[in-house]
Design an enzyme around this catalytic site. Structure first.
Site, PDB file in Angstrom:
ATOM      1  N   ASP A  49      64.279  19.751  64.335  1.00 16.32           N
ATOM      2  CA  ASP A  49      65.136  20.413  65.312  1.00 16.32           C
ATOM      3  C   ASP A  49      64.386  20.577  66.638  1.00 16.32           C
ATOM      4  O   ASP A  49      63.158  20.463  66.701  1.00 16.32           O
ATOM      5  CB  ASP A  49      65.551  21.781  64.759  1.00 16.32           C
ATOM      6  CG  ASP A  49      66.321  22.610  65.762  1.00 16.32           C
ATOM      7  OD1 ASP A  49      67.342  22.125  66.270  1.00 16.32           O
ATOM      8  OD2 ASP A  49      65.877  23.741  66.063  1.00 16.32           O
ATOM      9  N   ASP A  55      65.242  23.257  69.945  1.00 18.37           N
ATOM     10  CA  ASP A  55      65.017  24.621  70.440  1.00 18.37           C
ATOM     11  C   ASP A  55      64.770  25.588  69.293  1.00 18.37           C
ATOM     12  O   ASP A  55      65.547  25.669  68.349  1.00 18.37           O
ATOM     13  CB  ASP A  55      66.219  25.086  71.272  1.00 18.37           C
ATOM     14  CG  ASP A  55      65.871  26.234  72.216  1.00 18.37           C
ATOM     15  OD1 ASP A  55      64.724  26.714  72.176  1.00 18.37           O
ATOM     16  OD2 ASP A  55      66.745  26.638  72.992  1.00 18.37           O
ATOM     17  N   ASP A  84      64.414  25.887  62.656  1.00 24.97           N
ATOM     18  CA  ASP A  84      64.246  27.346  62.745  1.00 24.97           C
ATOM     19  C   ASP A  84      65.524  28.103  62.409  1.00 24.97           C
ATOM     20  O   ASP A  84      65.501  29.326  62.263  1.00 24.97           O
ATOM     21  CB  ASP A  84      63.837  27.728  64.169  1.00 24.97           C
ATOM     22  CG  ASP A  84      64.982  27.536  65.157  1.00 24.97           C
ATOM     23  OD1 ASP A  84      65.481  28.538  65.684  1.00 24.97           O
ATOM     24  OD2 ASP A  84      65.399  26.390  65.368  1.00 24.97           O
ATOM     25  N   LYS A 110      74.871  18.888  62.908  1.00 23.44           N
ATOM     26  CA  LYS A 110      74.405  19.910  61.968  1.00 23.44           C
ATOM     27  C   LYS A 110      75.327  21.128  62.017  1.00 23.44           C
ATOM     28  O   LYS A 110      75.747  21.492  63.112  1.00 23.44           O
ATOM     29  CB  LYS A 110      72.980  20.345  62.340  1.00 23.44           C
ATOM     30  CG  LYS A 110      71.944  19.238  62.335  1.00 23.44           C
ATOM     31  CD  LYS A 110      70.583  19.714  62.859  1.00 23.44           C
ATOM     32  CE  LYS A 110      70.603  20.025  64.329  1.00 23.44           C
ATOM     33  NZ  LYS A 110      69.278  20.448  64.856  1.00 23.44           N
TER      34      LYS A 110
END
Length: 256
Positions: free
Chosen positions: A11, A13, A208, A183
């Site tokens: 991923d 950010d 995250d 996603k």
């Protein structure tokens, strides 16, 4: 016990950076992957930017050596998915240049009246007229595709509307639910696996955010690594029924 993986899906950010803040462990993680010769793809639901722009930003501003071929956006995944469906070669798209260029690169042409597909993503200049065209085309039989379901995006002003909010308007107007690509749906991750020709057991999804990154892995049957440098917190994960495969506080803790 930790497995060895042949490829990593990562991923952006919250995982490789936090807004404009660098995450030094993430830079070191990318460096270790490159040194070990382990292939990876940065997976982002962002369809507004091209892979070249994403790679340039990561390389210039976050101390990472990232090439465009290391970046797989929901825009690219959408174009790949439409080509796989093979329902036609025309599309009406609400979205920015990153999405439209991905569609053009896969040989699609744009049409308003009777396209094979209507694709809706984040568009910073969206108008009622665009929504009207999309709604009418879907009602005439076009396949309705949503790039991703993210309802909000964080920026310096706070949480602003994301692609999911734009798509929701068309869903209400057509009384149809879009087929979502990004996603946490499995379409994007399945395409990433196909990119490397790997089985589900051979790759690891790193992120995250439990609700997007980790659920993408769970929905696809791919192992997951949750790193606590962004959205999800350890107390959040205590409440979920299906846990990530692995949980770490920093990417420095992960052994390739």
């Amino acid at each position: 016990m930790q497995k060895k993986y042949k490829a990593y899906f990562i991923d952006l950010d919250g995982t490789l950076y936090r807004g404009k803040e660098k995450i030094p462990a993430a830079s070191r993680f990318i460096g270790r992957l490159r040194a070990a010769g382990i292939p990876f793809l940065v997976l982002t639901n962002n369809t507004t930017q091209s892979p070249e722009t994403v790679a340039r930003n990561l390389t210039a501003n976050y101390d990472m050596q990232i090439e465009p071929e290391n970046v797989y956006t929901a825009g690219l995944a959408t174009a790949d998915y439409l080509k796989q469906l093979n329902l036609g070669h025309t599309v009406y798209a609400i979205g920015e240049l990153g999405l439209k260029q991905a569609l053009l690169d896969q040989g699609f042409s744009f049409a308003e009246y009777k396209p094979a597909y209507v694709v809706v993503g984040l568009d910073y200049d969206v108008t009622y007229h665009k929504f009207e065209k999309a709604t009418l085309a879907i009602r005439r039989g076009a396949k309705f595709i949503g790039t991703n379901a993210d309802t909000n995006l964080p920026n310096e002003r706070g949480l602003v509307p994301g692609a999911g909010s734009v798509i929701a308007l068309v869903e209400r107007a057509t009384q149809q639910r879009a087929t979502y690509v990004g996603k946490p749906e499995p379409i994007m991750l399945k395409a990433a696996l196909a990119h490397f020709g790997l089985k589900k057991s051979e790759a690891l999804m790193v992120g995250d955010n439990y609700n997007t990154d980790i659920m993408a892995g769970i929905n696809t049957g791919v192992d997951t690594l949750l790193v606590y440098t962004g959205y999800s917190k350890p107390e959040d994960i205590k409440k979920v029924a299906v846990k990530p495969t692995y949980e770490i506080m920093s990417l420095d803790q992960w052994q390739l």
